[in-house]
Design a protein around this motif. Structure first.
Motif, PDB file in Angstrom:
ATOM      1  N   PHE A  48       0.821  -1.189   0.000  1.00 33.79           N
ATOM      2  CA  PHE A  48       0.000   0.000   0.000  1.00 33.79           C
ATOM      3  C   PHE A  48       0.867   1.255   0.000  1.00 33.79           C
ATOM      4  N   VAL A  49       0.365   2.276  -0.656  1.00 32.20           N
ATOM      5  CA  VAL A  49       1.092   3.520  -0.850  1.00 32.20           C
ATOM      6  C   VAL A  49       0.240   4.679  -0.337  1.00 32.20           C
ATOM      7  N   SER A  50       0.871   5.577   0.427  1.00 33.33           N
ATOM      8  CA  SER A  50       0.172   6.789   0.850  1.00 33.33           C
ATOM      9  C   SER A  50       0.203   7.806  -0.284  1.00 33.33           C
ATOM     10  N   VAL A  51      -0.869   8.574  -0.407  1.00 31.80           N
ATOM     11  CA  VAL A  51      -0.953   9.606  -1.436  1.00 31.80           C
ATOM     12  C   VAL A  51      -1.270  10.941  -0.762  1.00 31.80           C
ATOM     13  N   VAL A  52      -0.405  11.931  -0.993  1.00 28.68           N
ATOM     14  CA  VAL A  52      -0.584  13.267  -0.434  1.00 28.68           C
ATOM     15  C   VAL A  52      -0.723  14.248  -1.586  1.00 28.68           C
ATOM     16  N   MET A  53      -1.837  14.977  -1.617  1.00 35.02           N
ATOM     17  CA  MET A  53      -2.068  15.966  -2.664  1.00 35.02           C
ATOM     18  C   MET A  53      -2.117  17.363  -2.055  1.00 35.02           C
ATOM     19  N   ASP A  54      -1.234  18.219  -2.524  1.00 27.70           N
ATOM     20  CA  ASP A  54      -1.164  19.601  -2.050  1.00 27.70           C
ATOM     21  C   ASP A  54      -1.133  19.668  -0.522  1.00 27.70           C
ATOM     22  N   GLY A  55      -0.355  18.757   0.065  1.00 30.85           N
ATOM     23  CA  GLY A  55      -0.154  18.771   1.512  1.00 30.85           C
ATOM     24  C   GLY A  55      -1.192  18.038   2.313  1.00 30.85           C
ATOM     25  N   GLN A  56      -2.219  17.495   1.673  1.00 26.13           N
ATOM     26  CA  GLN A  56      -3.271  16.795   2.398  1.00 26.13           C
ATOM     27  C   GLN A  56      -3.332  15.339   1.957  1.00 26.13           C
ATOM     28  N   ASN A  71       7.295   2.627   8.013  1.00 20.26           N
ATOM     29  CA  ASN A  71       7.286   1.598   6.972  1.00 20.26           C
ATOM     30  C   ASN A  71       7.108   0.213   7.565  1.00 20.26           C
ATOM     31  N   ARG A  72       7.679  -0.020   8.743  1.00 23.16           N
ATOM     32  CA  ARG A  72       7.468  -1.311   9.395  1.00 23.16           C
ATOM     33  C   ARG A  72       6.004  -1.493   9.783  1.00 23.16           C
ATOM     34  N   LEU A  73       5.378  -0.430  10.224  1.00 23.54           N
ATOM     35  CA  LEU A  73       3.956  -0.520  10.558  1.00 23.54           C
ATOM     36  C   LEU A  73       3.110  -0.760   9.318  1.00 23.54           C
ATOM     37  N   LYS A  74       3.456  -0.127   8.207  1.00 25.77           N
ATOM     38  CA  LYS A  74       2.717  -0.368   6.965  1.00 25.77           C
ATOM     39  C   LYS A  74       2.880  -1.817   6.511  1.00 25.77           C
ATOM     40  N   ASP A  75       4.109  -2.326   6.604  1.00 24.36           N
ATOM     41  CA  ASP A  75       4.355  -3.723   6.240  1.00 24.36           C
ATOM     42  C   ASP A  75       3.538  -4.659   7.125  1.00 24.36           C
ATOM     43  N   PHE A  76       3.563  -4.379   8.416  1.00 20.48           N
ATOM     44  CA  PHE A  76       2.809  -5.181   9.367  1.00 20.48           C
ATOM     45  C   PHE A  76       1.319  -5.146   9.053  1.00 20.48           C
ATOM     46  N   GLY A  77       0.781  -3.942   8.822  1.00 17.68           N
ATOM     47  CA  GLY A  77      -0.641  -3.807   8.535  1.00 17.68           C
ATOM     48  C   GLY A  77      -1.050  -4.488   7.250  1.00 17.68           C
ATOM     49  N   ALA A  78      -0.176  -4.441   6.235  1.00 15.65           N
ATOM     50  CA  ALA A  78      -0.493  -5.072   4.952  1.00 15.65           C
ATOM     51  C   ALA A  78      -0.653  -6.574   5.095  1.00 15.65           C
ATOM     52  N   LEU A  79       0.078  -7.181   6.030  1.00 16.92           N
ATOM     53  CA  LEU A  79      -0.072  -8.607   6.309  1.00 16.92           C
ATOM     54  C   LEU A  79      -1.209  -8.865   7.274  1.00 16.92           C
ATOM     55  N   TYR A 126      -6.244  -1.832   5.665  1.00 14.33           N
ATOM     56  CA  TYR A 126      -4.942  -1.163   5.649  1.00 14.33           C
ATOM     57  C   TYR A 126      -4.746  -0.409   6.945  1.00 14.33           C
ATOM     58  N   LEU A 127      -3.485  -0.178   7.248  1.00 18.39           N
ATOM     59  CA  LEU A 127      -3.078   0.564   8.438  1.00 18.39           C
ATOM     60  C   LEU A 127      -2.239   1.741   7.977  1.00 18.39           C
ATOM     61  N   ASP A 128      -2.600   2.947   8.409  1.00 14.88           N
ATOM     62  CA  ASP A 128      -1.898   4.151   7.972  1.00 14.88           C
ATOM     63  C   ASP A 128      -1.404   4.911   9.197  1.00 14.88           C
ATOM     64  N   PRO A 129      -0.157   4.669   9.632  1.00 20.48           N
ATOM     65  CA  PRO A 129       0.363   5.305  10.849  1.00 20.48           C
ATOM     66  C   PRO A 129       0.685   6.774  10.642  1.00 20.48           C
ATOM     67  N   GLU A 130       0.527   7.568  11.697  1.00 24.83           N
ATOM     68  CA  GLU A 130       0.794   8.999  11.623  1.00 24.83           C
ATOM     69  C   GLU A 130       2.088   9.321  12.388  1.00 24.83           C
ATOM     70  N   PRO A 131       3.141   9.756  11.685  1.00 20.61           N
ATOM     71  CA  PRO A 131       4.438   9.954  12.331  1.00 20.61           C
ATOM     72  C   PRO A 131       4.483  11.056  13.382  1.00 20.61           C
ATOM     73  N   SER A 132       3.582  12.015  13.337  1.00 19.08           N
ATOM     74  CA  SER A 132       3.609  13.095  14.331  1.00 19.08           C
ATOM     75  C   SER A 132       2.856  12.736  15.605  1.00 19.08           C
ATOM     76  N   MET A 133       2.274  11.534  15.661  1.00 23.74           N
ATOM     77  CA  MET A 133       1.491  11.113  16.822  1.00 23.74           C
ATOM     78  C   MET A 133       2.104   9.868  17.451  1.00 23.74           C
ATOM     79  N   ILE A 134       3.131  10.056  18.240  1.00 23.73           N
ATOM     80  CA  ILE A 134       3.800   8.965  18.939  1.00 23.73           C
ATOM     81  C   ILE A 134       3.740   9.247  20.435  1.00 23.73           C
ATOM     82  N   PHE A 135       3.473   8.213  21.219  1.00 22.31           N
ATOM     83  CA  PHE A 135       3.365   8.357  22.675  1.00 22.31           C
ATOM     84  C   PHE A 135       4.226   7.290  23.333  1.00 22.31           C
ATOM     85  N   ASN A 136       5.100   7.708  24.245  1.00 20.56           N
ATOM     86  CA  ASN A 136       5.900   6.761  25.013  1.00 20.56           C
ATOM     87  C   ASN A 136       5.242   6.574  26.374  1.00 20.56           C
TER      88      ASN A 136
END
Length: 368
Positions: A31-39, A220-228, A277-287
């Motif tokens: 799966f591939v993410s698609v961003v158009m004009d920043g969205q 990318n690891r999360l996308k790979d995981f979600g694709a399976l 599909y799983l689409d992770p958001e890189p700006s939303m990480i919580f430890n």
């Protein structure tokens, strides 16, 4: 935002490099993410993907409509008419050519039908619809640019930021994205150590490991995981799938592999078919302060086949008291747990945790 042009040959080469060995072994979709004009384009069902020839295909209706085009369908001739401004475009399923204002243009990939949607090669977007395209191999993302806004602000992943109508906890994040709803930001955090847990604004500001290079690896690891994880078919699932899923996860031993293999047997017995599909958001990480990171991710999932509504997903938190309707899309947000057993420079080692769940800390609803 800068405009980019990427040649078709370069795209083909980069897509070939990004296809993971584990996913190829299990025949999982890329799966591939698609961003158009920043969205980011949140496709309702059919997702952009890379085909067996390492070329990217996108669902033409959603991309074209984002560019203010009218898209039709003529079932008798398997033709997709598209009107955009003074352009009259005619696209036919199974053909590698398109008619634009009466003139023919050829591609090296055919338009195809999959899941009731028409997919076109990325070259169609750039050469026919007139957008400019860039491929970012580090994040498996296609950037489509149709306009420039000199005053707009974008994050390091090319996403448009906003400063109005902010979520209540906006200070927890390094910035707020224009294409993200506030409910995704305001979802409560997983169970944590209150004295040691850290929100993403603090992580990005104070801990060097949270840099773009490492975060791209994690996403990318999360996308790979979600694709399976979210694409299962009792007709084709085998030990290759089990081994590939196991390879995406952080382990101290081979113990979990046995549980994954038991799930494979259950999929066959219960005739389970799932797509999503799983689409992770890189700006939303919580430890959580206990050594685990959670990445907030958007997901869609559809349960196409099963005999019993039980353990449909390889997930220890799969709800036993909730019934999912067949052939209906569900969408939601979940915090996917990641971890590592490496100290020091651990950034590149972070992988999906054995206890990762779609249902531990989440929102889910049926798509209407």
């Amino acid at each position: 935002m800068k405009k980019w042009v990427c040649a078709s040959l370069a795209l083909m080469m980069l897509f070939g490099l990004m296809t993971g060995i584990s996913k190829a072994a299990a025949n999982a979709p890329t799966f591939v993410s698609v961003v158009m004009d920043g969205q980011k384009i949140w496709f309702p069902d059919a997702q952009a993907f890379v085909d067996e020839n390492n070329r990217t295909l996108v669902p033409v209706r959603f991309v074209a409509e984002k560019m203010n085009a009218k898209v039709g369908w003529q079932s008798e001739t398997m033709t997709v008419p598209i009107e955009r401004g003074d352009q009259q475009i005619q696209l036919t399923i199974g053909e590698n050519k398109v008619i634009v204002n009466g003139k023919e243009a050829a591609f090296d990939t055919q338009a195809i039908m999959s899941g009731g949607r028409t997919f076109v090669p990325l070259r169609f977007v750039s050469e026919v619809l007139g957008a400019e395209v860039k491929w970012d191999g580090s994040t498996s993302t296609v950037f489509i640019s149709t306009k420039e806004d000199a005053e707009a602000k974008y994050d390091q992943w090319g996403r448009l930021m906003r400063t109005t109508d902010l979520p209540k906890n906006a200070k927890d994040y390094p910035y707020i994205l224009d294409d993200m709803p506030n409910e995704m930001y305001e979802l409560g955090y997983p169970y944590s150590n209150p004295e040691r847990s850290k929100v993403s604004a603090v992580l990005y500001e104070t801990i060097p490991e949270y840099n773009k290079r490492n975060v791209d690896i994690w996403m990318n690891r999360l996308k790979d995981f979600g694709a399976l994880w979210l694409n299962v078919d009792y007709k084709t699932i085998d030990d290759n799938w089990a081994q590939a899923l196991f390879a995406t996860k952080m382990q101290n031993s081979n113990a979990e592999l046995k549980y994954i293999q038991r799930y494979v047997d259950w999929v066959k017995e219960n005739k389970i078919q799932i797509e999503g599909y799983l689409d992770p958001e890189p700006s939303m990480i919580f430890n959580d302060g206990f050594g685990a990171d959670y990445v907030r991710s958007k997901f869609r999932i559809k349960f196409n086949s099963f005999k019993e509504s039980k353990d449909l997903l390889y997930d220890t938190w799969f709800p036993s008291d909730e019934t999912f309707d067949k052939n209906e899309w569900y969408e939601g947000v979940a915090d996917i747990k990641m971890g590592t057993n490496v100290g020091g420079d651990w950034g590149s080692t972070l992988k999906v945790a054995p206890s990762a769940s779609l249902f531990y800390n989440h929102l889910i609803k049926k798509v209407e």
